[in-house]
Design an enzyme around this catalytic site. Structure first.
Site, short mmCIF file in Angstrom:
data_model
loop_
_atom_site.label_atom_id
_atom_site.label_comp_id
_atom_site.label_asym_id
_atom_site.label_seq_id
_atom_site.Cartn_x
_atom_site.Cartn_y
_atom_site.Cartn_z
N HIS A 36 4.74 0.04 0.06
CA HIS A 36 5.46 -0.74 1.06
C HIS A 36 4.51 -1.80 1.63
O HIS A 36 3.29 -1.73 1.43
CB HIS A 36 6.04 0.17 2.16
CG HIS A 36 5.05 1.10 2.78
ND1 HIS A 36 4.55 2.22 2.14
CD2 HIS A 36 4.45 1.09 4.00
CE1 HIS A 36 3.71 2.86 2.93
NE2 HIS A 36 3.62 2.18 4.07
N ASP A 75 0.65 5.32 1.72
CA ASP A 75 -0.06 5.95 2.83
C ASP A 75 -0.86 7.16 2.35
O ASP A 75 -0.38 7.96 1.54
CB ASP A 75 0.93 6.37 3.93
CG ASP A 75 1.57 5.16 4.61
OD1 ASP A 75 1.01 4.05 4.50
OD2 ASP A 75 2.63 5.32 5.24
N HIS A 98 0.84 -1.20 0.00
CA HIS A 98 0.00 0.00 0.00
C HIS A 98 0.88 1.25 0.00
O HIS A 98 2.08 1.16 0.26
CB HIS A 98 -0.90 0.03 1.25
CG HIS A 98 -0.12 0.23 2.53
ND1 HIS A 98 0.60 -0.78 3.13
CD2 HIS A 98 0.10 1.33 3.30
CE1 HIS A 98 1.19 -0.32 4.20
NE2 HIS A 98 0.91 0.96 4.33
N ARG A 144 5.36 -8.84 16.24
CA ARG A 144 6.00 -7.59 15.84
C ARG A 144 5.06 -6.42 16.14
O ARG A 144 3.84 -6.55 15.97
CB ARG A 144 6.32 -7.62 14.34
CG ARG A 144 6.93 -6.33 13.81
CD ARG A 144 7.36 -6.48 12.35
NE ARG A 144 8.04 -5.30 11.88
CZ ARG A 144 7.44 -4.26 11.32
NH1 ARG A 144 6.13 -4.26 11.13
NH2 ARG A 144 8.14 -3.20 10.93
O1 LIG Z 1 4.54 -1.86 10.50
C1 LIG Z 1 5.22 -1.35 9.61
O2 LIG Z 1 6.44 -1.50 9.51
C2 LIG Z 1 4.54 -0.52 8.54
C3 LIG Z 1 3.23 0.06 8.95
C4 LIG Z 1 2.58 0.81 7.84
O3 LIG Z 1 3.02 0.83 6.72
C5 LIG Z 1 1.32 1.54 8.12
O4 LIG Z 1 0.79 1.45 9.24
O5 LIG Z 1 0.83 2.23 7.19
FE LIG Z 2 2.07 2.39 5.52
#
Ligand SMILES: O=C(O)CCC(=O)C(=O)O
Ligand SMILES: [Fe+2]
Length: 376
Positions: A312, A216, A214, A322
């Site tokens: 990403h 952001d 996705h 995690r």
């Molecule tokens: O958890 C991560 O490393 C990425 C989180 C992420 O991309 C998001 O919350 O938009």
């Molecule tokens: Fe993100």
């Protein structure tokens, strides 16, 4: 009181187990190359307004935002104790029974998996709370007494992250020839969001997403992650793993800041020389000018593809939980988003329109479409 993981984890296995047992759904998992993201010490940006002193750091940020759309910042001014406190609170929150998280804790901000998923490719093996900072600041009923220390920590971190985001947005805006406070004026603490992410171990982690690919929906994101790893970004059509570094923060450009245009070569040296004033915008940005004629306070310019909002994702693993916290720098819903150069690659829209479209696309396709829906 400690809860067992069986009670606290969302029922991903029960709900989506069939996807996992159908091995044709499993994507092939390549051995991932780790990338060396630009690592930028931003202490000078926080300490001085002197343009000469700021320049090396400002240039490094602008370069990283155009080439990678991602970079790592150190000496960012956010105390490591505060980040650790946040992690502890976050773990305590996610350790609550699933039933509580999904019904009453933090008022309707919880989600997990993907109700629209039809295959493993649409399934994020994770749970999250997407929390508007407005809620933390203004809504006293937002969380129970039990989570008042979480609230306090989020408020402190929200304020520190907002300061940092404004320092970064200033550089990115000035690099495009805009006044330094151009973005910050539209993004107050109360228009921004936190997403608290938890990725439980996945029994069939080979090729399973923790978070789907996705971009952001914001100007920029600041991410604090733990040591487990799993974040990957796309560059030149390959995926690269981001090495975890608990003390540093990861910054990525969001959709609204996706800048740089076909005019990159011509526009940037010119923009550097341009007076950093609204005159530049009024004289050079037709769309901005039109919107400004309607409401001078509501226009937000974006970079017409100069900065990159890079895709990403997070890959799950079979062993460790995690945790990450993402901070999203967003304008108010009625802010108009327009391009900073002509010809614009995008229709003009409000941030509210953008969010609505993203939700609609998610319902329709199971995933976010994002900027392509607004391309001209
Ligand atoms: O958890 C991560 O490393 C990425 C989180 C992420 O991309 C998001 O919350 O938009
Ligand atoms: Fe993100």
């Amino acid at each position: 009181m400690q809860y067992s993981k069986a009670l606290s984890d969302p029922p991903l296995k029960e709900r989506y187990g069939a996807f996992l047992s159908n091995s044709s759904n499993l994507q092939c998992s390549e051995v991932m190359e780790e990338c060396e993201l630009p690592l930028i010490d931003i202490s000078t940006l926080r300490m001085t307004d002197d343009e000469e002193e700021r320049r090396p750091c400002a240039s490094a940020i602008a370069k990283a935002a155009t080439e990678w759309g991602f970079f790592i910042v150190i000496n960012h001014g956010i105390r490591s104790e505060l980040l650790k406190e946040m992690r502890k609170e976050q773990q305590r929150l996610f350790a609550k029974p699933f039933e509580e998280k999904s019904s009453k804790i933090l008022k309707g901000t919880y989600s997990w998996g993907n109700p629209m998923a039809k295959s493993l490719t649409q399934l994020p093996w994770s749970e999250n709370f997407l929390v508007p900072l407005k809620m933390i600041i203004e809504d006293q009923e937002w969380c129970s007494l039990e989570f008042s220390s979480l609230r306090e920590t989020m408020e402190k971190l929200g304020s520190a992250m907002t300061d940092l985001a404004h320092v970064l947005a200033r550089v990115l805006a000035e690099n495009l020839g805009f006044p330094g406070d151009f973005i910050a004026e539209k993004c107050s603490m109360s228009t921004n969001y936190f997403r608290l992410n938890h990725y439980p171990p996945c029994p069939h982690s080979l090729g399973t997403f923790g978070l789907l690919p996705h971009t952001d929906s914001d100007f920029l994101t600041i991410l604090s992650q733990d040591q487990v790893g799993g974040l990957q970004l796309r560059k030149d059509s390959s995926w690269y793993a981001v090495k975890p570094n608990q003390d540093a923060l990861i910054v990525n450009i969001g959709d609204l800041f996706q800048v740089s245009s076909a005019h990159k070569i011509l526009a940037i040296p010119f923009l550097f020389k341009a007076a950093l004033s609204r005159n530049y915008i009024v004289n050079n940005c037709t769309r901005a000018r039109q919107a400004m004629a309607n409401d001078i306070s509501s226009i937000v310019a974006w970079s017409n593809d100069f900065y990159k909002s890079v895709e990403h994702k997070v890959m799950s693993n079979s062993e460790a939980d995690r945790y990450s916290v993402a901070y999203f720098l967003c304008p108010s819903m009625d802010s108009i988003i327009g391009s900073c150069s002509e010809p614009s690659h995008y229709k003009q829209f409000t941030f509210g329109d953008f969010k609505k479209q993203v939700e609609e696309d998610k319902r329709r396709t199971g995933n976010k479409v994002g900027l392509p829906m607004f391309r001209l």
